[in-house]
Scaffold this motif. Sequence first.
Motif, PDB file in Angstrom:
ATOM      1  N   THR A 169      15.695   9.533  -5.144  1.00 57.53           N
ATOM      2  CA  THR A 169      15.068  10.719  -5.731  1.00 57.53           C
ATOM      3  C   THR A 169      16.142  11.722  -6.130  1.00 57.53           C
ATOM      4  N   TYR A 170      16.165  12.070  -7.423  1.00 56.82           N
ATOM      5  CA  TYR A 170      17.123  13.050  -7.926  1.00 56.82           C
ATOM      6  C   TYR A 170      16.443  14.382  -8.216  1.00 56.82           C
ATOM      7  N   ASN A 171      15.163  14.313  -8.546  1.00 56.68           N
ATOM      8  CA  ASN A 171      14.374  15.525  -8.722  1.00 56.68           C
ATOM      9  C   ASN A 171      12.920  15.194  -8.469  1.00 56.68           C
ATOM     10  N   LEU A 172      12.137  16.210  -8.179  1.00 54.91           N
ATOM     11  CA  LEU A 172      10.701  16.025  -8.040  1.00 54.91           C
ATOM     12  C   LEU A 172       9.992  17.309  -8.445  1.00 54.91           C
ATOM     13  N   SER A 173       8.843  17.122  -9.040  1.00 57.80           N
ATOM     14  CA  SER A 173       7.978  18.230  -9.437  1.00 57.80           C
ATOM     15  C   SER A 173       6.644  18.021  -8.746  1.00 57.80           C
ATOM     16  N   PHE A 174       6.008  19.124  -8.336  1.00 57.45           N
ATOM     17  CA  PHE A 174       4.787  18.985  -7.555  1.00 57.45           C
ATOM     18  C   PHE A 174       3.983  20.270  -7.557  1.00 57.45           C
ATOM     19  N   GLN A 175       2.724  20.138  -7.182  1.00 53.11           N
ATOM     20  CA  GLN A 175       1.864  21.270  -6.877  1.00 53.11           C
ATOM     21  C   GLN A 175       2.057  21.557  -5.385  1.00 53.11           C
ATOM     22  N   PHE A 176       1.839  22.797  -4.978  1.00 56.36           N
ATOM     23  CA  PHE A 176       1.969  23.100  -3.561  1.00 56.36           C
ATOM     24  C   PHE A 176       0.904  24.082  -3.102  1.00 56.36           C
ATOM     25  N   GLU A 177       0.657  24.029  -1.804  1.00 61.74           N
ATOM     26  CA  GLU A 177      -0.141  25.039  -1.119  1.00 61.74           C
ATOM     27  C   GLU A 177       0.688  25.483   0.068  1.00 61.74           C
ATOM     28  N   GLN A 178       0.887  26.780   0.189  1.00 62.58           N
ATOM     29  CA  GLN A 178       1.733  27.323   1.237  1.00 62.58           C
ATOM     30  C   GLN A 178       0.909  28.284   2.084  1.00 62.58           C
TER      31      GLN A 178
ATOM     32  N   ILE B 177      12.136  20.582  -7.811  1.00 61.17           N
ATOM     33  CA  ILE B 177      13.359  20.513  -7.007  1.00 61.17           C
ATOM     34  C   ILE B 177      14.318  19.582  -7.716  1.00 61.17           C
ATOM     35  N   GLU B 178      15.572  20.001  -7.794  1.00 61.78           N
ATOM     36  CA  GLU B 178      16.633  19.111  -8.237  1.00 61.78           C
ATOM     37  C   GLU B 178      17.686  19.111  -7.129  1.00 61.78           C
ATOM     38  N   TYR B 179      17.966  17.919  -6.623  1.00 61.94           N
ATOM     39  CA  TYR B 179      18.992  17.818  -5.580  1.00 61.94           C
ATOM     40  C   TYR B 179      20.368  17.879  -6.204  1.00 61.94           C
ATOM     41  N   PRO B 180      21.324  18.547  -5.559  1.00 63.55           N
ATOM     42  CA  PRO B 180      21.160  19.278  -4.305  1.00 63.55           C
ATOM     43  C   PRO B 180      20.851  20.765  -4.511  1.00 63.55           C
ATOM     44  N   LYS B 181      19.955  21.261  -3.718  1.00 60.31           N
ATOM     45  CA  LYS B 181      19.739  22.677  -3.435  1.00 60.31           C
ATOM     46  C   LYS B 181      19.202  23.545  -4.563  1.00 60.31           C
ATOM     47  N   LYS B 182      18.554  22.953  -5.548  1.00 60.80           N
ATOM     48  CA  LYS B 182      17.961  23.759  -6.609  1.00 60.80           C
ATOM     49  C   LYS B 182      16.442  23.637  -6.549  1.00 60.80           C
ATOM     50  N   ILE B 183      15.788  24.771  -6.753  1.00 60.12           N
ATOM     51  CA  ILE B 183      14.326  24.779  -6.757  1.00 60.12           C
ATOM     52  C   ILE B 183      13.839  25.886  -7.686  1.00 60.12           C
ATOM     53  N   TYR B 184      12.724  25.617  -8.336  1.00 58.04           N
ATOM     54  CA  TYR B 184      12.030  26.616  -9.131  1.00 58.04           C
ATOM     55  C   TYR B 184      10.550  26.493  -8.796  1.00 58.04           C
ATOM     56  N   CYS B 185       9.943  27.593  -8.342  1.00 61.33           N
ATOM     57  CA  CYS B 185       8.515  27.597  -8.024  1.00 61.33           C
ATOM     58  C   CYS B 185       7.841  28.754  -8.752  1.00 61.33           C
ATOM     59  N   SER B 186       6.711  28.449  -9.338  1.00 60.09           N
ATOM     60  CA  SER B 186       5.887  29.446  -9.995  1.00 60.09           C
ATOM     61  C   SER B 186       4.567  29.523  -9.237  1.00 60.09           C
TER      62      SER B 186
ATOM     63  N   ILE C 164       8.352  12.104  -9.690  1.00 62.16           N
ATOM     64  CA  ILE C 164       9.737  11.900  -9.253  1.00 62.16           C
ATOM     65  C   ILE C 164      10.592  11.442 -10.424  1.00 62.16           C
ATOM     66  N   ASN C 165      11.806  12.025 -10.496  1.00 62.91           N
ATOM     67  CA  ASN C 165      12.840  11.647 -11.466  1.00 62.91           C
ATOM     68  C   ASN C 165      12.373  11.732 -12.917  1.00 62.91           C
ATOM     69  N   LYS C 166      11.702  12.822 -13.233  1.00 59.97           N
ATOM     70  CA  LYS C 166      11.299  13.092 -14.616  1.00 59.97           C
ATOM     71  C   LYS C 166      12.376  13.945 -15.279  1.00 59.97           C
ATOM     72  N   VAL C 167      12.382  13.969 -16.584  1.00 55.90           N
ATOM     73  CA  VAL C 167      13.310  14.837 -17.312  1.00 55.90           C
ATOM     74  C   VAL C 167      12.864  16.281 -17.077  1.00 55.90           C
ATOM     75  N   ILE C 168      13.812  17.124 -16.654  1.00 55.93           N
ATOM     76  CA  ILE C 168      13.491  18.527 -16.394  1.00 55.93           C
ATOM     77  C   ILE C 168      14.440  19.431 -17.176  1.00 55.93           C
ATOM     78  N   ASN C 169      13.979  20.633 -17.440  1.00 58.83           N
ATOM     79  CA  ASN C 169      14.787  21.636 -18.111  1.00 58.83           C
ATOM     80  C   ASN C 169      15.631  22.339 -17.053  1.00 58.83           C
ATOM     81  N   LYS C 170      16.919  22.127 -17.044  1.00 64.17           N
ATOM     82  CA  LYS C 170      17.809  22.683 -16.022  1.00 64.17           C
ATOM     83  C   LYS C 170      17.949  24.199 -16.116  1.00 64.17           C
ATOM     84  N   LYS C 171      17.511  24.787 -17.210  1.00 67.09           N
ATOM     85  CA  LYS C 171      17.581  26.242 -17.365  1.00 67.09           C
ATOM     86  C   LYS C 171      16.654  26.966 -16.393  1.00 67.09           C
TER      87      LYS C 171
END
Length: 176
Positions: free
Chosen positions: A27-36, A49-58, A161-168
Amino acid sequence: VIFFISFFVLNANADNKEKIINNLKDTYNLSFQFEQNINGKIENGNCTIEYPKKIYCSYKKKNKILVSNGKSLVIKTTSSYYRYPLEKTPLNLILDKNFLINKINSSEISEVQGKYFFFQINENNNNINIFFSKEDYNLVGWQVEDIYQNLAVTYIFETSINKVINKKIFVLPKSN
């Protein structure tokens, strides 16, 4: 008889740990829905999430985002802006795939409700429970104490998992 039962349980647990580890390695990246849930207050939205240590949550409500560029973590709403060193947060560990793999290798595997595997990690005053699906060995959530000592439980679903993501998206937003 007890020896054979113990032997098979230990082998099954070792096999499950290996499957979780192999899944993480792939797994190099993953996108998901969440409940917190933070002390009974529930929020939801989507993250990448993009490994290592990057995350973007809306977040769906409050026009809130959470972003880590691998070094800093920003939580921004329309009325507030908080910036933290990532290393001072539990996300620093959760977003570090190699750290997780090493900890899983050296930790006991446990089960919850017959549906999840979990590992308890204690590191640098962070107590983290991390959960994986018994069905596909994917990450399904974590439980931590946040920086304000609040219990925060994050459940993730509809994972890609491992989809193309916009790194910006990992560029830290400016303050208001």
